[in-house]
Design a protein around this motif. Structure first.
Motif, PDB file in Angstrom:
ATOM      1  N   ASN A  56      98.947  24.272  50.015  1.00 38.56           N
ATOM      2  CA  ASN A  56      98.615  23.875  51.146  1.00 38.56           C
ATOM      3  C   ASN A  56      97.581  24.997  52.193  1.00 38.56           C
ATOM      4  N   TYR A  57      98.220  26.112  51.963  1.00 37.73           N
ATOM      5  CA  TYR A  57      97.459  27.134  52.703  1.00 37.73           C
ATOM      6  C   TYR A  57      95.970  27.533  52.038  1.00 37.73           C
ATOM      7  N   ILE A  58      95.936  27.477  50.880  1.00 39.02           N
ATOM      8  CA  ILE A  58      94.960  27.650  50.070  1.00 39.02           C
ATOM      9  C   ILE A  58      93.780  26.784  50.408  1.00 39.02           C
ATOM     10  N   MET A  59      94.251  25.523  50.668  1.00 40.36           N
ATOM     11  CA  MET A  59      93.394  24.324  50.730  1.00 40.36           C
ATOM     12  C   MET A  59      92.772  24.208  52.225  1.00 40.36           C
ATOM     13  N   LEU A  61      91.582  27.312  53.561  1.00 36.20           N
ATOM     14  CA  LEU A  61      90.669  28.590  53.562  1.00 36.20           C
ATOM     15  C   LEU A  61      89.297  28.271  53.804  1.00 36.20           C
ATOM     16  N   PHE A  62      88.695  27.052  53.286  1.00 39.60           N
ATOM     17  CA  PHE A  62      87.451  26.770  53.565  1.00 39.60           C
ATOM     18  C   PHE A  62      87.397  25.375  54.163  1.00 39.60           C
ATOM     19  N   GLU A  63      86.072  25.155  54.811  1.00 41.92           N
ATOM     20  CA  GLU A  63      85.655  24.006  55.283  1.00 41.92           C
ATOM     21  C   GLU A  63      85.922  22.710  54.269  1.00 41.92           C
ATOM     22  N   SER A  64      86.465  21.533  54.891  1.00 49.80           N
ATOM     23  CA  SER A  64      86.957  20.558  53.855  1.00 49.80           C
ATOM     24  C   SER A  64      85.932  20.351  52.778  1.00 49.80           C
ATOM     25  N   ASN A  65      84.737  20.142  53.043  1.00 49.43           N
ATOM     26  CA  ASN A  65      83.706  19.657  52.247  1.00 49.43           C
ATOM     27  C   ASN A  65      83.584  20.854  51.108  1.00 49.43           C
ATOM     28  N   ILE A  66      83.347  22.067  51.623  1.00 49.40           N
ATOM     29  CA  ILE A  66      83.414  23.003  50.661  1.00 49.40           C
ATOM     30  C   ILE A  66      84.595  23.139  49.788  1.00 49.40           C
ATOM     31  N   ASN A  67      85.732  22.943  50.192  1.00 47.35           N
ATOM     32  CA  ASN A  67      86.867  23.017  49.314  1.00 47.35           C
ATOM     33  C   ASN A  67      86.917  22.107  48.439  1.00 47.35           C
ATOM     34  N   LEU A  68      86.333  20.836  48.795  1.00 41.69           N
ATOM     35  CA  LEU A  68      86.449  19.613  47.722  1.00 41.69           C
ATOM     36  C   LEU A  68      85.628  20.081  46.564  1.00 41.69           C
ATOM     37  N   ILE A  69      84.700  20.622  46.911  1.00 41.74           N
ATOM     38  CA  ILE A  69      83.622  20.960  45.827  1.00 41.74           C
ATOM     39  C   ILE A  69      84.319  22.000  44.974  1.00 41.74           C
ATOM     40  N   LEU A  70      84.963  23.066  45.437  1.00 35.21           N
ATOM     41  CA  LEU A  70      85.568  24.130  44.659  1.00 35.21           C
ATOM     42  C   LEU A  70      86.914  23.503  43.990  1.00 35.21           C
ATOM     43  N   ILE A  71      87.632  22.584  44.386  1.00 38.88           N
ATOM     44  CA  ILE A  71      88.705  22.061  43.590  1.00 38.88           C
ATOM     45  C   ILE A  71      88.077  20.886  42.696  1.00 38.88           C
ATOM     46  N   LEU A  72      87.197  20.428  42.653  1.00 37.92           N
ATOM     47  CA  LEU A  72      86.756  19.382  41.848  1.00 37.92           C
ATOM     48  C   LEU A  72      85.808  20.069  40.601  1.00 37.92           C
ATOM     49  N   THR A 249      92.731  10.547  54.933  1.00 41.37           N
ATOM     50  CA  THR A 249      93.339  11.874  54.574  1.00 41.37           C
ATOM     51  C   THR A 249      94.523  12.036  55.373  1.00 41.37           C
ATOM     52  N   ALA A 250      95.054  13.336  54.947  1.00 40.37           N
ATOM     53  CA  ALA A 250      96.417  13.778  55.829  1.00 40.37           C
ATOM     54  C   ALA A 250      96.509  15.176  55.430  1.00 40.37           C
ATOM     55  N   ASP A 251      97.213  15.924  56.120  1.00 38.35           N
ATOM     56  CA  ASP A 251      97.549  17.355  56.090  1.00 38.35           C
ATOM     57  C   ASP A 251      98.090  17.693  54.866  1.00 38.35           C
ATOM     58  N   TRP A 252      98.800  16.606  54.057  1.00 37.41           N
ATOM     59  CA  TRP A 252      99.800  16.961  53.028  1.00 37.41           C
ATOM     60  C   TRP A 252      99.258  16.425  51.758  1.00 37.41           C
ATOM     61  N   THR A 253      97.997  15.839  51.805  1.00 36.78           N
ATOM     62  CA  THR A 253      97.484  15.435  50.407  1.00 36.78           C
ATOM     63  C   THR A 253      96.518  16.359  49.801  1.00 36.78           C
ATOM     64  N   ALA A 254      96.244  16.066  48.343  1.00 39.71           N
ATOM     65  CA  ALA A 254      95.507  16.949  47.534  1.00 39.71           C
ATOM     66  C   ALA A 254      94.047  16.929  48.135  1.00 39.71           C
ATOM     67  N   PHE A 255      93.566  15.647  48.400  1.00 41.41           N
ATOM     68  CA  PHE A 255      92.219  15.599  48.991  1.00 41.41           C
ATOM     69  C   PHE A 255      92.367  15.603  50.630  1.00 41.41           C
ATOM     70  N   GLN A 256      92.171  16.864  50.954  1.00 41.25           N
ATOM     71  CA  GLN A 256      91.681  16.658  52.659  1.00 41.25           C
ATOM     72  C   GLN A 256      90.443  17.002  52.855  1.00 41.25           C
ATOM     73  N   THR A 257      89.779  15.705  53.380  1.00 42.59           N
ATOM     74  CA  THR A 257      88.536  15.425  53.559  1.00 42.59           C
ATOM     75  C   THR A 257      87.899  15.004  55.072  1.00 42.59           C
ATOM     76  N   HIS A 258      86.800  14.936  55.124  1.00 45.04           N
ATOM     77  CA  HIS A 258      86.222  14.397  56.476  1.00 45.04           C
ATOM     78  C   HIS A 258      86.121  12.855  56.386  1.00 45.04           C
ATOM     79  N   SER A 259      87.358  12.391  56.236  1.00 44.60           N
ATOM     80  CA  SER A 259      87.263  10.825  55.986  1.00 44.60           C
ATOM     81  C   SER A 259      87.240   9.991  57.256  1.00 44.60           C
TER      82      SER A 259
END
Length: 322
Positions: A56-59, A61-72, A249-259
């Motif tokens: 949860n902390y690692i997710m 570390l980055f702005e959510s759109n950048i984080n989504l790219i990195l995890i996908l 989205t939610a603070d506890w889901t795998a995808f934390q996005t600008h939904s």
């Protein structure tokens, strides 16, 4: 005949072990950008080293759109390497890993994509109107439009990797090795579910959520074997992840996005509706609907029968004669 498609290529057991290793290597190689980005933040002193084991902390570390790219990105690498292994290691055309039909049936893909996308979105909106206090409007036009571009491109690649690996490559490989259709169906469902054990949802909801993940794998596997192709599973999985990423989205889901919405409800209260309802009510109803639409038959043979190499040779001979 879907599993038997593997007999048309090189299908030695060791090739599947090598193929899985190649796919995993692709995942690790395309994980380098994420690791490099974290390392850069470490050098700048922006990372709490004691929390690096907290997903949860690692997710955050980055702005959510950048984080989504990195995890996908790792899924993109896995898909590329898996398809290369199929082509060069197994000498198997992509069409044979995808379907028993002469060409990929995109009508099947788009039917289930929009069917489940609209239905699942409708259920979220219904819950929003019934429990408005559990949600907050999260919509912000510019980051949402950026999210749309990222999600539309990368989410289908992520879900396609999982489908081609589990319902495709491993389903066919385990099937021809064990000669039993139920073995790859159960095995791939279990492995698919257990690989989600590190998701943030598991920490919040507990291991009971594994019922949902394993049940989803079983549902997708049944759909693949009964329809003799991956088209429905590919469409369903893509719709499930894409519409979710865009809608809520939610603070506890795998995808934390600008939904559009953010779920504020207590995840520990999920229970029956979020875990058992989809697996034991919704998925069986969907299988019934699809069975009527696509006229499925011989359930016992397709799900529990033997895998016969002879049937493939007979099919090839029939095509040659015709």
């Amino acid at each position: 005949m879907y599993i038997e498609q593997a007999y048309k290529g090189l299908h030695d057991w060791w090739r599947y072990i090598v193929g899985v290793i190649i796919a995993i290597a692709g995942v690790f190689i395309f994980s380098v950008p994420h690791a490099a980005a974290i390392a850069y933040k470490q050098l700048k002193g922006e990372v709490d080293m004691s929390k690096l084991n907290d997903i949860n902390y690692i997710m955050t570390l980055f702005e959510s759109n950048i984080n989504l790219i990195l995890i996908l990105l790792p899924f993109v690498g896995g898909l590329i390497c898996l398809l290369l292994a199929v082509k060069f290691l197994h000498k198997q055309p992509l069409i044979q890993l995808t379907t028993t039909r002469k060409s990929i049936d995109w009508k099947r893909f788009w039917f289930v994509f929009f069917f489940w996308g609209i239905l699942s979105s409708g259920l979220v909106l219904l819950d929003y109107f019934m429990s408005p206090d559990d949600y907050v409007l999260n919509f912000n036009l510019t980051p949402f439009l950026i999210l749309c571009v990222i999600a539309i491109i990368l989410v289908p690649l992520q879900t396609s990797f999982e489908e081609y690996l589990f319902r495709g490559y491993l389903m066919q490989g385990l099937g021809i090795i064990t000669k039993r259709k139920w073995v790859p169906l159960i095995t791939t469902s279990l492995v698919f579910g257990l690989l989600h054990i590190s998701n943030p949802e598991v920490e919040k909801l507990g291991y009971i959520i594994m019922v949902y993940y394993i049940g989803t794998g079983l549902f997708l596997g049944i759909m693949t074997l009964m329809d003799e192709g991956l088209e429905l599973a590919l469409g369903f999985h893509a719709a499930n992840n894409l519409f979710t990423a865009l809608l809520v989205t939610a603070d506890w889901t795998a995808f934390q996005t600008h939904s559009i919405f953010k779920d504020l409800s207590d995840p520990t209260e999920a229970g029956f509706i979020d875990v058992f309802m989809p697996v034991f009510v919704v998925f069986p109803i969907l299988l019934f609907i699809f069975s009527k639409v696509y006229k499925w038959n011989n359930w016992k043979g397709k799900l529990l029968g033997r895998v016969e190499e002879q049937s493939v040779h007979e099919e090839i001979n029939d095509i040659g004669v015709s």
